[in-house]
Motif scaffolding. Structure first.
Motif, PDB file in Angstrom:
ATOM      1  N   LEU A 182      13.443  32.536  27.536  1.00  0.00           N
ATOM      2  CA  LEU A 182      12.145  32.538  26.874  1.00  0.00           C
ATOM      3  C   LEU A 182      12.199  33.425  25.635  1.00  0.00           C
ATOM      4  CD1 LEU A 182       9.044  31.835  27.031  1.00  0.00           C
ATOM      5  CD2 LEU A 182       8.800  34.097  27.989  1.00  0.00           C
ATOM      6  N   ARG A 183      12.835  34.576  25.775  1.00  0.00           N
ATOM      7  CA  ARG A 183      12.926  35.487  24.632  1.00  0.00           C
ATOM      8  C   ARG A 183      13.674  34.835  23.491  1.00  0.00           C
ATOM      9  NH1 ARG A 183      11.717  41.239  25.822  1.00  0.00           N
ATOM     10  NH2 ARG A 183      11.784  41.255  23.594  1.00  0.00           N
ATOM     11  N   ARG A 184      14.691  34.045  23.843  1.00  0.00           N
ATOM     12  CA  ARG A 184      15.513  33.404  22.817  1.00  0.00           C
ATOM     13  C   ARG A 184      14.737  32.277  22.133  1.00  0.00           C
ATOM     14  NH1 ARG A 184      19.693  35.415  20.652  1.00  0.00           N
ATOM     15  NH2 ARG A 184      20.158  36.686  22.429  1.00  0.00           N
ATOM     16  N   PHE A 185      13.909  31.564  22.919  1.00  0.00           N
ATOM     17  CA  PHE A 185      13.322  30.335  22.410  1.00  0.00           C
ATOM     18  C   PHE A 185      11.918  30.474  21.847  1.00  0.00           C
ATOM     19  CE2 PHE A 185      16.736  28.144  24.567  1.00  0.00           C
ATOM     20  CZ  PHE A 185      16.962  27.108  23.710  1.00  0.00           C
ATOM     21  N   SER A 186      11.260  31.590  22.086  1.00  0.00           N
ATOM     22  CA  SER A 186       9.881  31.642  21.621  1.00  0.00           C
ATOM     23  C   SER A 186       9.854  32.014  20.138  1.00  0.00           C
ATOM     24  CB  SER A 186       9.077  32.631  22.439  1.00  0.00           C
ATOM     25  OG  SER A 186       9.540  33.922  22.199  1.00  0.00           O
ATOM     26  N   THR A 187       8.799  31.544  19.488  1.00  0.00           N
ATOM     27  CA  THR A 187       8.731  31.728  18.048  1.00  0.00           C
ATOM     28  C   THR A 187       7.645  32.726  17.694  1.00  0.00           C
ATOM     29  OG1 THR A 187       7.330  29.799  18.090  1.00  0.00           O
ATOM     30  CG2 THR A 187       9.582  29.471  17.348  1.00  0.00           C
ATOM     31  N   GLY A 188       7.706  33.190  16.483  1.00  0.00           N
ATOM     32  CA  GLY A 188       6.639  34.058  15.993  1.00  0.00           C
ATOM     33  C   GLY A 188       6.801  35.489  16.436  1.00  0.00           C
ATOM     34  N   GLY A 189       5.893  36.328  15.965  1.00  0.00           N
ATOM     35  CA  GLY A 189       6.025  37.751  16.216  1.00  0.00           C
ATOM     36  C   GLY A 189       5.513  38.184  17.567  1.00  0.00           C
ATOM     37  N   LYS A 190       4.971  37.203  18.352  1.00  0.00           N
ATOM     38  CA  LYS A 190       4.358  37.623  19.613  1.00  0.00           C
ATOM     39  C   LYS A 190       5.297  37.457  20.801  1.00  0.00           C
ATOM     40  CE  LYS A 190       0.478  39.145  18.215  1.00  0.00           C
ATOM     41  NZ  LYS A 190       0.016  40.509  18.433  1.00  0.00           N
ATOM     42  N   THR A 191       6.573  37.228  20.512  1.00  0.00           N
ATOM     43  CA  THR A 191       7.534  37.094  21.597  1.00  0.00           C
ATOM     44  C   THR A 191       7.449  38.229  22.611  1.00  0.00           C
ATOM     45  OG1 THR A 191       8.971  36.108  19.972  1.00  0.00           O
ATOM     46  CG2 THR A 191       9.954  36.644  22.081  1.00  0.00           C
ATOM     47  N   PRO A 192       7.438  39.492  22.151  1.00  0.00           N
ATOM     48  CA  PRO A 192       7.435  40.599  23.123  1.00  0.00           C
ATOM     49  C   PRO A 192       6.257  40.558  24.079  1.00  0.00           C
ATOM     50  CG  PRO A 192       7.858  41.429  20.930  1.00  0.00           C
ATOM     51  CD  PRO A 192       7.519  39.997  20.784  1.00  0.00           C
ATOM     52  N   VAL A 193       5.082  40.166  23.600  1.00  0.00           N
ATOM     53  CA  VAL A 193       3.906  40.129  24.477  1.00  0.00           C
ATOM     54  C   VAL A 193       4.116  39.115  25.589  1.00  0.00           C
ATOM     55  CG1 VAL A 193       1.445  39.676  24.603  1.00  0.00           C
ATOM     56  CG2 VAL A 193       2.398  40.791  22.587  1.00  0.00           C
ATOM     57  N   ILE A 194       4.508  37.890  25.180  1.00  0.00           N
ATOM     58  CA  ILE A 194       4.700  36.829  26.169  1.00  0.00           C
ATOM     59  C   ILE A 194       5.799  37.207  27.138  1.00  0.00           C
ATOM     60  CG2 ILE A 194       5.454  34.452  26.402  1.00  0.00           C
ATOM     61  CD1 ILE A 194       4.044  33.914  23.760  1.00  0.00           C
ATOM     62  N   ALA A 195       6.894  37.749  26.583  1.00  0.00           N
ATOM     63  CA  ALA A 195       8.019  38.123  27.433  1.00  0.00           C
ATOM     64  C   ALA A 195       7.593  39.186  28.439  1.00  0.00           C
ATOM     65  CB  ALA A 195       9.172  38.636  26.582  1.00  0.00           C
TER      66      ALA A 195
ATOM     67  N   MET B 164      11.143  24.235  28.034  1.00  0.00           N
ATOM     68  CA  MET B 164      10.839  25.586  28.491  1.00  0.00           C
ATOM     69  C   MET B 164       9.843  25.614  29.646  1.00  0.00           C
ATOM     70  SD  MET B 164      12.669  27.744  27.253  1.00  0.00           S
ATOM     71  CE  MET B 164      11.922  29.232  27.888  1.00  0.00           C
ATOM     72  N   LEU B 165       8.883  24.672  29.657  1.00  0.00           N
ATOM     73  CA  LEU B 165       7.858  24.730  30.712  1.00  0.00           C
ATOM     74  C   LEU B 165       8.456  24.616  32.116  1.00  0.00           C
ATOM     75  CD1 LEU B 165       4.972  24.957  31.668  1.00  0.00           C
ATOM     76  CD2 LEU B 165       4.689  22.538  31.299  1.00  0.00           C
ATOM     77  N   PRO B 166       9.226  23.539  32.389  1.00  0.00           N
ATOM     78  CA  PRO B 166       9.818  23.469  33.738  1.00  0.00           C
ATOM     79  C   PRO B 166      10.787  24.611  34.011  1.00  0.00           C
ATOM     80  CG  PRO B 166      10.608  21.679  32.349  1.00  0.00           C
ATOM     81  CD  PRO B 166       9.486  22.320  31.619  1.00  0.00           C
ATOM     82  N   LEU B 167      11.529  25.012  32.982  1.00  0.00           N
ATOM     83  CA  LEU B 167      12.494  26.093  33.164  1.00  0.00           C
ATOM     84  C   LEU B 167      11.814  27.364  33.637  1.00  0.00           C
ATOM     85  CD1 LEU B 167      15.135  26.213  30.322  1.00  0.00           C
ATOM     86  CD2 LEU B 167      15.484  26.512  32.747  1.00  0.00           C
ATOM     87  N   LEU B 168      10.640  27.636  33.079  1.00  0.00           N
ATOM     88  CA  LEU B 168       9.912  28.848  33.457  1.00  0.00           C
ATOM     89  C   LEU B 168       9.163  28.649  34.769  1.00  0.00           C
ATOM     90  CD1 LEU B 168       8.249  30.067  30.174  1.00  0.00           C
ATOM     91  CD2 LEU B 168       9.794  31.341  31.609  1.00  0.00           C
ATOM     92  N   LEU B 169       8.537  27.464  34.879  1.00  0.00           N
ATOM     93  CA  LEU B 169       7.626  27.253  36.006  1.00  0.00           C
ATOM     94  C   LEU B 169       8.370  27.173  37.327  1.00  0.00           C
ATOM     95  CD1 LEU B 169       4.714  26.823  36.717  1.00  0.00           C
ATOM     96  CD2 LEU B 169       4.978  24.406  36.281  1.00  0.00           C
TER      97      LEU B 169
END
Lengths: 90, 227
Positions: B128-141, A31-36
């Motif tokens: 990123l939305r698909r791969f992030s874990t936990g309930g804080k996905t919306p914040v990071i996204a 994910m890091l390179p994909l995003l960066l």
């Protein structure tokens, strides 16, 4: 010289920030390179073109240095603003 | 679904077919490019719609960070998804037009590259939305979406400083467009906007339903665990 400085700054700021973001994801090595990468392309473009302009001397590097500078200012501000939010997102 | 939905669907279908008729038959043939130019009526409205959707995504992300409402989060997700679809249309119709007119499919021209970058940014946002874990996905996204939106003006101001191979923007670019063509273009844009609205609406309801199902599943397993 200012090109190297500005370019390094852009990469460092973004790299740190997206590292913090990718901490929260699964398979973070991917994910890091994909995003960066997509987010850094404008900075990379600016660096490459500014260096080319300086080395060949065919055109002025002014525009690209200005682009790099704008990129640095905008993204440093944004990173400082959002960094805590992302780190606390636990 | 509310009652407005079928009405919107019918309006969209009518507008789309009317726009197709206008673009293929009513619009005058371009002098130098000939019939190939007609793809313009799909390329440009898709681009405008995609930009609009990315702008909605940006606003919804900011709203989410301020208010933390689930609705804003879903709206951001939906507009990014549909925006990527329209951006893909732009990136596909562009080369189809470029092949006969420029003689090449693709060139690393600034504008083309930057549209590709825009597309990449929003694809990585969806990933990123698909791969992030936990309930804080919306914040990071939401944060990533704002970063993406910051990239866009940097990218688009650079177009004004350079003469690129891509034709200059129709609006504010000093280009001359036949009024009849402009008319057809606007009808097509209206049709595309309706289509985008319809897609977003459907996807929104779907996402809401999906989240409800997930919630009830979570509740069920919680109940089973406590017994």
């Amino acid at each position: 010289m200012p090109i190297a400085l500005l370019g390094t700054w852009a990469l460092v700021v973004n790299g740190t920030f997206f590292a913090a973001i990718s901490l929260r994801t699964r398979s973070r090595e991917i994910m890091l390179p994909l995003l960066l990468f997509p987010f850094s392309i404008p900075a990379l473009l600016g660096m490459v073109n500014a260096t080319t302009a300086v080395l060949t001397g065919e055109q002025s590097a002014k525009f690209w240095v200005a682009l790099l500078l704008a990129y640095d200012v905008v993204f440093t501000t944004a990173c400082l603003l959002f960094f805590e939010l992302v780190l606390e997102a636990e | 679904m509310k009652r407005g939905f079928p009405i919107l669907a019918i309006v969209t279908a009518l507008l789309l077919s009317f726009a197709l008729y206008e673009a293929l038959i009513v619009a005058p043939t371009e002098q130098t490019m000939g019939n190939v130019q007609r793809i313009f009526y799909y390329h440009v409205p898709s681009a405008w719609t995609a930009f609009l959707l990315f702008a909605i995504n940006f606003v919804a992300s900011i709203l989410y960070l301020i208010k933390r409402s689930e609705k804003a989060d879903i709206l951001a997700l939906v507009s990014a998804e549909v925006g990527v679809v329209f951006c893909t249309v732009v990136l596909i119709t562009g080369p189809i037009w470029a092949r006969p007119v420029w003689g090449i499919w693709w060139t690393w021209d600034l504008r083309l590259t930057l549209t590709l970058v825009l597309w990449l940014i929003y694809v990585s946002y969806l990933l990123l939305r698909r791969f992030s874990t936990g309930g804080k996905t919306p914040v990071i996204a939401a944060v990533v979406a704002i970063f993406g939106a910051l990239d866009v003006p940097l990218v688009y101001f650079s177009i004004w400083f350079f003469r690129t191979q891509h034709p200059s923007p129709v609006i504010g670019g000093g280009g001359s467009l036949d009024p009849r063509m402009a008319h057809v273009l606007l009808i097509n844009w209206a049709a595309f906007l309706c289509l985008a609205w319809l897609l977003c609406w459907t996807r929104y309801e779907l996402e809401v339903a999906e989240r409800r199902v997930e919630e009830s599943h979570a509740m069920e397993s919680l109940m089973e665990g406590s017994q």
